[in-house]
Write a protein that holds these residues in place. Structure first.
Motif, PDB file in Angstrom:
ATOM      1  N   VAL A 358     -31.896 -25.670  96.557  1.00 38.52           N
ATOM      2  CA  VAL A 358     -31.406 -25.848  97.922  1.00 38.52           C
ATOM      3  C   VAL A 358     -29.930 -26.216  97.899  1.00 38.52           C
ATOM      4  O   VAL A 358     -29.507 -27.067  97.111  1.00 38.52           O
ATOM      5  CB  VAL A 358     -32.204 -26.951  98.655  1.00 38.52           C
ATOM      6  CG1 VAL A 358     -31.515 -27.365  99.950  1.00 38.52           C
ATOM      7  CG2 VAL A 358     -33.619 -26.470  98.951  1.00 38.52           C
ATOM      8  N   GLU A 359     -29.156 -25.568  98.740  1.00 41.12           N
ATOM      9  CA  GLU A 359     -27.755 -25.928  98.949  1.00 41.12           C
ATOM     10  C   GLU A 359     -27.576 -26.343 100.412  1.00 41.12           C
ATOM     11  O   GLU A 359     -28.140 -25.716 101.310  1.00 41.12           O
ATOM     12  CB  GLU A 359     -26.834 -24.741  98.664  1.00 41.12           C
ATOM     13  CG  GLU A 359     -26.841 -24.265  97.236  1.00 41.12           C
ATOM     14  CD  GLU A 359     -25.920 -23.071  97.042  1.00 41.12           C
ATOM     15  OE1 GLU A 359     -24.726 -23.167  97.420  1.00 41.12           O
ATOM     16  OE2 GLU A 359     -26.398 -22.037  96.550  1.00 41.12           O
ATOM     17  N   LEU A 360     -26.799 -27.403 100.637  1.00 45.42           N
ATOM     18  CA  LEU A 360     -26.540 -27.904 101.983  1.00 45.42           C
ATOM     19  C   LEU A 360     -25.040 -27.965 102.242  1.00 45.42           C
ATOM     20  O   LEU A 360     -24.247 -28.161 101.324  1.00 45.42           O
ATOM     21  CB  LEU A 360     -27.108 -29.315 102.167  1.00 45.42           C
ATOM     22  CG  LEU A 360     -28.617 -29.525 102.082  1.00 45.42           C
ATOM     23  CD1 LEU A 360     -28.929 -31.010 102.273  1.00 45.42           C
ATOM     24  CD2 LEU A 360     -29.352 -28.697 103.111  1.00 45.42           C
ATOM     25  N   ARG A 361     -24.675 -27.823 103.502  1.00 47.43           N
ATOM     26  CA  ARG A 361     -23.322 -28.129 103.934  1.00 47.43           C
ATOM     27  C   ARG A 361     -23.373 -28.516 105.399  1.00 47.43           C
ATOM     28  O   ARG A 361     -24.343 -28.212 106.097  1.00 47.43           O
ATOM     29  CB  ARG A 361     -22.377 -26.942 103.725  1.00 47.43           C
ATOM     30  CG  ARG A 361     -22.545 -25.795 104.713  1.00 47.43           C
ATOM     31  CD  ARG A 361     -21.516 -24.702 104.491  1.00 47.43           C
ATOM     32  NE  ARG A 361     -21.624 -23.646 105.508  1.00 47.43           N
ATOM     33  CZ  ARG A 361     -20.880 -22.546 105.512  1.00 47.43           C
ATOM     34  NH1 ARG A 361     -19.976 -22.349 104.546  1.00 47.43           N
ATOM     35  NH2 ARG A 361     -21.027 -21.634 106.463  1.00 47.43           N
ATOM     36  N   THR A 362     -22.337 -29.217 105.868  1.00 45.30           N
ATOM     37  CA  THR A 362     -22.213 -29.522 107.290  1.00 45.30           C
ATOM     38  C   THR A 362     -20.922 -28.901 107.799  1.00 45.30           C
ATOM     39  O   THR A 362     -19.928 -28.804 107.068  1.00 45.30           O
ATOM     40  CB  THR A 362     -22.194 -31.041 107.558  1.00 45.30           C
ATOM     41  OG1 THR A 362     -21.175 -31.656 106.752  1.00 45.30           O
ATOM     42  CG2 THR A 362     -23.550 -31.659 107.244  1.00 45.30           C
ATOM     43  N   GLN A 383     -26.332 -26.944 107.688  1.00 46.16           N
ATOM     44  CA  GLN A 383     -26.696 -25.585 107.291  1.00 46.16           C
ATOM     45  C   GLN A 383     -27.287 -25.617 105.883  1.00 46.16           C
ATOM     46  O   GLN A 383     -26.978 -26.497 105.078  1.00 46.16           O
ATOM     47  CB  GLN A 383     -25.479 -24.666 107.328  1.00 46.16           C
ATOM     48  CG  GLN A 383     -24.878 -24.521 108.725  1.00 46.16           C
ATOM     49  CD  GLN A 383     -23.697 -23.568 108.752  1.00 46.16           C
ATOM     50  OE1 GLN A 383     -23.024 -23.358 107.746  1.00 46.16           O
ATOM     51  NE2 GLN A 383     -23.432 -22.989 109.915  1.00 46.16           N
ATOM     52  N   ILE A 384     -28.140 -24.618 105.586  1.00 48.54           N
ATOM     53  CA  ILE A 384     -28.887 -24.608 104.327  1.00 48.54           C
ATOM     54  C   ILE A 384     -29.045 -23.178 103.824  1.00 48.54           C
ATOM     55  O   ILE A 384     -29.077 -22.224 104.610  1.00 48.54           O
ATOM     56  CB  ILE A 384     -30.273 -25.274 104.526  1.00 48.54           C
ATOM     57  CG1 ILE A 384     -31.012 -25.440 103.202  1.00 48.54           C
ATOM     58  CG2 ILE A 384     -31.118 -24.487 105.538  1.00 48.54           C
ATOM     59  CD1 ILE A 384     -32.283 -26.285 103.322  1.00 48.54           C
ATOM     60  N   ARG A 385     -29.148 -23.022 102.503  1.00 51.35           N
ATOM     61  CA  ARG A 385     -29.499 -21.731 101.925  1.00 51.35           C
ATOM     62  C   ARG A 385     -30.222 -21.955 100.594  1.00 51.35           C
ATOM     63  O   ARG A 385     -30.095 -23.012  99.969  1.00 51.35           O
ATOM     64  CB  ARG A 385     -28.269 -20.851 101.738  1.00 51.35           C
ATOM     65  CG  ARG A 385     -27.242 -21.317 100.736  1.00 51.35           C
ATOM     66  CD  ARG A 385     -26.045 -20.367 100.692  1.00 51.35           C
ATOM     67  NE  ARG A 385     -25.025 -20.811  99.733  1.00 51.35           N
ATOM     68  CZ  ARG A 385     -23.840 -20.238  99.587  1.00 51.35           C
ATOM     69  NH1 ARG A 385     -23.520 -19.193 100.341  1.00 51.35           N
ATOM     70  NH2 ARG A 385     -22.973 -20.692  98.701  1.00 51.35           N
TER      71      ARG A 385
END
Length: 536
Positions: A358-362, A383-385
């Motif tokens: 899982v990768e996250l960012r705001t 946001q996630i991918r």
């Protein structure tokens, strides 16, 4: 040039094959709605799943066909997870708590051909049958005596299980879950074998569910909600003993936890609140679990503190139907043993860190092209991918992700330097007052720490000067008299002064979605004519 390793498709039937072969005698317990109990094991679950595969073939179910369930947690439902996948079908778990129009929509949108259901939901079947034209066959998991239809055990009992799983590709779909539809119609999320297998392997790791062969899991999270958080798939890897209850009565759950030696349990915050209330009112000790997994919505601090003081590791998790659902899970940090209890609670109140995959960012709430720093301060749209994150909704014409593959979760969060996620709100629920953002979730959780407050919900109300100001709606605990002044006084040392609600209104109940979350949409509709005194 290709590598020289064996080709082994990542398909979910490998999970049940492994569980039956390596953990075949490991027991499963089901407490049924009528108070009876049955016991099974991983070997019998696989055998019944093979018989179900034969039964589905006899009905003409083909690869890719949708088979629905309308059921609570029990071993026959678990059989169906593997039996449908083994037939090459797609399991569609339907939430019985949905409204009638939503039930009609999702079964027709999915074009389900078979529906398996609990007898408790016979009234739903009787009401909806004429509105579900694609469903050709109905099978009852626990038919009453003199039942006129087809019962599950008789249905699979006509077959011997001497068969093989239908061959499928790892990118083929295996499961379909619909969102709760808080805005518009529910949306279908189509999980594939590959994504489900990778998610299951991620779920068992120590920083997630922390499963091994000794684990005894009582999942309160329903099997119809967000793939039951992936527990039926992950549990097969380590041969978990599952303890199921087809009812969510806290007395039943506490009894099963004590009697069956439950080590792990998983549920939304309202489940744990109900257990607290039962234990407090009856004098029953709170069961001592190794791990309490909390997800679905942010858990209030007092809940986390009580579970931790009871000796449980609290895995505060975040995810959604679109993420299969694991996104982040709370786990001890490298410096955990050197922290005070209060410092540990501070960490656990956040939603944990991403598991591998899982990768996250705001991104900025007003400019989604601007990525925010991981500074523990900047709140933005989350946001996630990753390999088990949605790319496109079922039967949608366009992808649900950005050009570079990020899915907008609808949550507002803060990312800390160590990657820890701290959720602060939903993008549609965050309150903007005087150009600054106020977290409705943090207000609610702080309010729930008051000893007289059972539940609280905060929404923004129009204000001529500040655009919006928070109003807190509170349900007082049974037998308690609480005042607005008491609630405000409780909040004052916990939140910024300008976050304090302009009004506290006491109500008999707060509306919830079909998945047990507070429905801000319905709350706003209920108080559409509400006007703040200062705004009059």
């Amino acid at each position: 040039m290709l590598g020289a390793m064996q080709s082994w498709e990542l398909v979910v039937t490998h999970l049940i094959d492994h569980a039956a072969r390596e953990h075949g005698a490991r027991e499963h317990v089901t407490y049924w709605a009528d108070g009876t109990e049955t016991r099974a094991n991983w070997a019998s679950i696989r055998h019944d799943a093979l018989r179900m595969t034969q039964a589905l073939r006899a009905l003409g179910i083909r690869k890719g066909d949708r088979v629905a369930t309308l059921a609570m947690n029990h071993s026959r439902h678990l059989v169906s997870w593997y039996g449908v996948a083994g037939a090459g079908g797609v399991l569609h778990t339907i939430n019985p708590r949905l409204f009638e129009d939503q039930l009609e929509y999702i079964a027709n949108h999915a074009e389900d051909r078979v529906l398996l259901y609990d007898a408790a939901f016979q009234p739903i079947i009787d009401k909806m049958r004429d509105k579900w034209p694609t469903i050709e066959h109905y099978v009852c998991y626990d038919p009453p005596e003199e039942f006129g239809g087809m019962g599950f055990e008789d249905w699979i009992g006509a077959h011997d299980g001497d068969t093989a799983w239908v061959p499928v590709d790892e990118r083929d779909p295996c499961m379909l879950c619909y969102t709760s539809g808080t805005t518009g119609n529910p949306k279908g999320v189509l999980y594939e074998h590959r994504s489900t297998m990778i998610h299951a392997m991620a779920g068992i790791q120590p920083n997630a569910f922390d499963f091994d062969a000794r684990s005894v899991m009582l999942p309160v999270v329903p099997m119809f909600h967000a793939a039951s958080w992936g527990l039926p798939w992950a549990g097969a890897i380590t041969g978990v003993k599952f303890v199921y209850a087809a009812v969510n009565d806290p007395a039943v759950l506490c009894n099963l936890m004590e009697r069956e030696g439950v080590t792990h349990s998983a549920g939304v915050p309202t489940v744990w609140l109900a257990m607290f209330q039962h234990c407090d009112s009856t004098g029953t000790p709170l069961p001592k679990l190794q791990q309490a997994i909390i997800g679905g919505s942010a858990a209030p601090r007092f809940m986390i503190e009580r579970l931790m003081k009871n000796g449980s590791r609290v895995a505060h998790a975040w995810g959604m139907t679109e993420t299969s659902p694991i996104g982040t899970v709370g786990a001890p940090t490298p410096d955990w043993d050197s922290l005070s209890f209060e410092e540990q609670v501070d960490i656990v109140t956040r939603q944990g860190r991403p598991v591998f995959g899982v990768e996250l960012r705001t991104v900025d709430l007003d400019d989604w092209t601007k990525e925010l720093p991981r500074d523990g301060k900047s709140a933005g749209a989350l946001q996630i991918r990753g390999p088990w994150i949605i790319e496109r909704y079922f039967r949608a014409e366009e992808d649900a992700v950005t050009e570079d593959g990020w899915f907008n979760t609808g949550d507002v969060g803060i990312l800390h330097p160590d990657g820890t996620l701290q959720l602060t709100d939903r993008t549609k629920d965050v309150i903007k007052s005087g150009g600054e953002w106020i977290s409705s979730v943090e207000l609610e959780n702080a309010a729930c720490g008051h000893p007289k407050v059972a539940e609280a919900a905060a929404i923004g109300m129009p204000h001529p000067k500040w655009d919006e100001r928070p109003v807190l709606f509170v349900v007082a605990k049974e037998g308690c008299e609480c005042t607005a002044e008491e609630v405000i006084g409780h909040l004052e040392p916990l939140v910024a002064k300008w976050w304090l609600p302009d009004a506290v209104e006491f109500v008999d109940d707060i509306p919830h979605t079909a998945t047990g979350k507070i429905s801000k949409k319905d709350l706003r509709a209920r108080f559409a004519d509400y006007t703040l005194e200062a705004a009059e």
